[in-house]
Design an enzyme around this catalytic site. Structure first.
Site, PDB file in Angstrom:
ATOM      1  N   ASP A  94       0.829  -1.209   0.000  1.00  0.00           N
ATOM      2  CA  ASP A  94       0.000   0.000   0.000  1.00  0.00           C
ATOM      3  C   ASP A  94       0.863   1.259   0.000  1.00  0.00           C
ATOM      4  O   ASP A  94       2.045   1.230   0.335  1.00  0.00           O
ATOM      5  CB  ASP A  94      -0.898   0.012   1.244  1.00  0.00           C
ATOM      6  CG  ASP A  94      -2.026  -1.005   1.178  1.00  0.00           C
ATOM      7  OD1 ASP A  94      -2.122  -1.707   0.157  1.00  0.00           O
ATOM      8  OD2 ASP A  94      -2.782  -1.091   2.148  1.00  0.00           O
ATOM      9  N   ASP A  95       0.239   2.372  -0.381  1.00  0.00           N
ATOM     10  CA  ASP A  95       0.755   3.732  -0.142  1.00  0.00           C
ATOM     11  C   ASP A  95       1.811   4.220  -1.127  1.00  0.00           C
ATOM     12  O   ASP A  95       2.547   5.157  -0.819  1.00  0.00           O
ATOM     13  CB  ASP A  95       1.309   3.875   1.282  1.00  0.00           C
ATOM     14  CG  ASP A  95       0.281   3.612   2.351  1.00  0.00           C
ATOM     15  OD1 ASP A  95      -0.918   3.782   2.070  1.00  0.00           O
ATOM     16  OD2 ASP A  95       0.667   3.250   3.478  1.00  0.00           O
ATOM     17  N   HIS A 104      -7.302   3.595   1.426  1.00  0.00           N
ATOM     18  CA  HIS A 104      -6.398   4.027   2.485  1.00  0.00           C
ATOM     19  C   HIS A 104      -7.191   4.004   3.787  1.00  0.00           C
ATOM     20  O   HIS A 104      -8.246   4.615   3.898  1.00  0.00           O
ATOM     21  CB  HIS A 104      -5.895   5.443   2.168  1.00  0.00           C
ATOM     22  CG  HIS A 104      -4.832   5.922   3.100  1.00  0.00           C
ATOM     23  ND1 HIS A 104      -3.664   5.229   3.325  1.00  0.00           N
ATOM     24  CD2 HIS A 104      -4.748   7.048   3.870  1.00  0.00           C
ATOM     25  CE1 HIS A 104      -2.912   5.901   4.174  1.00  0.00           C
ATOM     26  NE2 HIS A 104      -3.547   6.997   4.528  1.00  0.00           N
TER      27      HIS A 104
END
Length: 282
Positions: free
Chosen positions: A22-23, A130
């Site tokens: 993620d991210d 998120h």
């Protein structure tokens, strides 16, 4: 790679997992970690924060990798972007009190889908959230309505079938809390829309303990993993003083990049989806 339908492998006794970082775009340390792990064949996918400060800078390098790229739908992290952005607690409260400004939610989703396409030249391979915001009441409906107007058929992350057996109660509890914040409702809507999801979910923990703890949790997740499951991770290569998770991100990177990770996968009869010659085409 559709996580619900892993392709056949000559080594048919192996299970395939989707390892998703993620991210991407949050900062250069996160991007560097993801790009290096991609080069090592330790990842299947990464989720893009389209408004992240480093997204535009490092996206060309990302698009040369084998990784699937998904939209990391963001309604809680402020990068100076326009539109709706609330603290997570406030967003959850508004969602469950049916007080979300749905027009603003829809605008935020459509703007991020458009920006994803502008940045990458295509629509996302999959969508997650998120802080898992994509599954919240109101948000999930607006997301699926927005997708219904586009040609994309992405798979959608399901947090609602966590595989946590044998992990400490605090980690199991966190996984169940995440799942309880809308995963079942999202699943019903995704099925009605004819889209697909991952059959199981791994990687939930408390972002504590450094390398020793993460090695223990990783070993357990690999033991529990089944075909098509998503293993979520949050690696980074290097420090970022503005990132509250920077130390633990580096611990994740250390475990995932270590040569012993390949042996762990082999010991558990696992393949990382999308990193071998028999991968299913995107």
């Amino acid at each position: 790679m559709n996580p619900e339908r892993p392709s056949a492998s000559p080594a048919s006794e192996y299970r395939r997992i989707v390892v998703c970082a993620d991210d991407f775009g949050m900062n250069t340390a996160v991007d560097a970690g993801i790009l290096h792990l991609a080069g090592l064949g330790r990842l299947s996918a990464t989720s893009l924060l389209v408004d992240g400060p480093s997204a535009s800078q490092n996206l060309p390098a990302l698009l040369t990798t084998h990784l699937q790229v998904g939209l990391h739908l963001n309604l809680t992290e402020s990068f100076g972007q326009p539109g709706l952005c609330l603290p997570l607690k406030s967003l959850i409260q508004a969602a469950y009190l049916r007080r979300l400004p749905l027009g603003q939610v829809r605008d935020a989703i459509c703007r991020q889908l458009d920006r994803f396409q502008d940045l990458t030249g295509r629509l996302p391979d999959y969508i997650d959230g998120h802080q898992h915001v994509h599954q919240l009441p109101g948000v999930r409906d607006q997301l699926l309505q927005a997708l219904d107007t586009r040609t994309a058929r992405p798979w959608i992350r399901d947090t609602g079938r966590p595989r946590q057996a044998g992990l400490p109660w605090r980690l199991c509890f966190k996984a169940q809390v995440i799942a309880g914040l809308g995963a079942a409702g999202l699943r019903r809507r995704v099925q009605a829309a004819g889209l697909t999801q991952n059959p199981g979910f791994l990687g939930v923990y408390d972002f504590k303990g450094g390398v020793p703890a993460y090695e223990i949790w990783m070993s357990r997740w690999l033991t529990l993993a089944q075909d098509g499951d998503v293993l979520m991770c949050h690696p980074a290569r290097g420090m970022d003083a503005h990132d509250a998770l920077t130390d633990q991100r580096q611990a994740e990177y250390a475990v995932l990049s270590d040569a012993r990770m390949a042996q762990r996968l082999a010991d558990h009869r696992l393949m990382i989806a999308g990193t071998d010659p028999c991968k299913e085409p995107s």
